[in-house]
Motif scaffolding. Structure first.
Motif, mmCIF file in Angstrom:
data_model
loop_
_atom_site.group_PDB
_atom_site.id
_atom_site.type_symbol
_atom_site.label_atom_id
_atom_site.label_comp_id
_atom_site.label_asym_id
_atom_site.label_seq_id
_atom_site.Cartn_x
_atom_site.Cartn_y
_atom_site.Cartn_z
ATOM 1 N N THR A 165 -13.389 -20.646 25.507
ATOM 2 C CA THR A 165 -13.988 -20.056 26.709
ATOM 3 C C THR A 165 -15.068 -19.043 26.341
ATOM 4 O O THR A 165 -16.062 -18.917 27.053
ATOM 5 N N SER A 166 -14.902 -18.352 25.213
ATOM 6 C CA SER A 166 -15.944 -17.415 24.764
ATOM 7 C C SER A 166 -17.234 -18.156 24.441
ATOM 8 O O SER A 166 -18.331 -17.693 24.786
ATOM 9 N N ASP A 212 -18.827 -19.201 27.647
ATOM 10 C CA ASP A 212 -19.442 -18.023 28.271
ATOM 11 C C ASP A 212 -20.786 -17.708 27.620
ATOM 12 O O ASP A 212 -21.778 -17.414 28.314
ATOM 13 N N ARG A 213 -20.840 -17.754 26.287
ATOM 14 C CA ARG A 213 -22.096 -17.479 25.579
ATOM 15 C C ARG A 213 -23.177 -18.471 25.988
ATOM 16 O O ARG A 213 -24.356 -18.120 26.082
#
Length: 196
Positions: free
Chosen positions: A16-17, A20-21
């Motif tokens: 998910t990171s 998001d990026r």
């Protein structure tokens, strides 16, 4: 919009990171009804394939996943779940691909689990690897591998023996490495998947 299929197999924070990026919209799929909200799916996974399959069966999502017509990407154990069988837990899996998932043999020169960066050779041309050079490095952490099958192997690598680093059939894709932990090329692959 990407639907992440949640079935209790591992931490998805790094995935998910990365999304998001990249600025990609995503949500979680817990039930069959959730699937309709998304135009593509990711099946994440870490840990034990047999246990992961058991958890996936408990969600009731197995028939719906096998029937998906939209782009679907399995990552690490998520890719292994797409095969027919794993030695890990002596488990029958989704059988989207006929391949088997087998355990590396520990040896003096090749320690298990295989952890680290490996070159990935693109056996076939596919939009999933657009703008990624052949033999680019990706990050792997695994003790089990998918046996090489020329028909379904999209990309391959070698750790004591050649095996499938990526598989592909119709709308189903899998990668044994972790694109979310593989730097710019991993993020390029996730971006490519968002456009398939």
């Amino acid at each position: 919009m990407i639907g992440i299929i949640r079935y209790g197999a591992g931490n998805i924070f790094s995935l998910t990171s990365a999304l998001d990026r990249l600025g990609f919209a995503y949500g979680m799929v817990h039930t069959e009804e959730d699937l309709a909200q998304y135009d593509r799916y990711i099946i994440p996974g870490v840990g034990h394939a047999g246990a992961a399959m058991s958890k996936l069966e408990q969600t009731g999502l197995v028939p719906a996943i096998k029937a998906l017509q939209k782009p679907t990407l399995g990552i690490c154990v998520g890719m292994q779940l797409m095969t027919a069988y794993s030695e890990e837990g002596d488990a029958n899996l989704l059988h989207i691909f006929p391949n088997k998932t087998l355990r590396f043999k520990d040896s003096e020169h090749y320690k298990v689990p295989h952890t680290g960066w490996n070159r990935v050779h693109q056996d076939k041309q596919n939009p999933l690897f657009k703008d990624i050079p052949d033999d680019a490095h990706f990050y792997f952490v695994h003790s089990y591998y998918i046996e090489y099958n020329e028909l379904y192997t999209l990309a391959s690598t070698n750790y004591s023996l050649p095996y499938s680093a990526s598989i592909w059939h119709n709308n189903f894709y899998g990668v044994q490495f972790h694109p979310e932990k593989s730097g710019v090329y991993g993020e390029t692959l996730l971006a490519n998947f968002s456009k398939i």
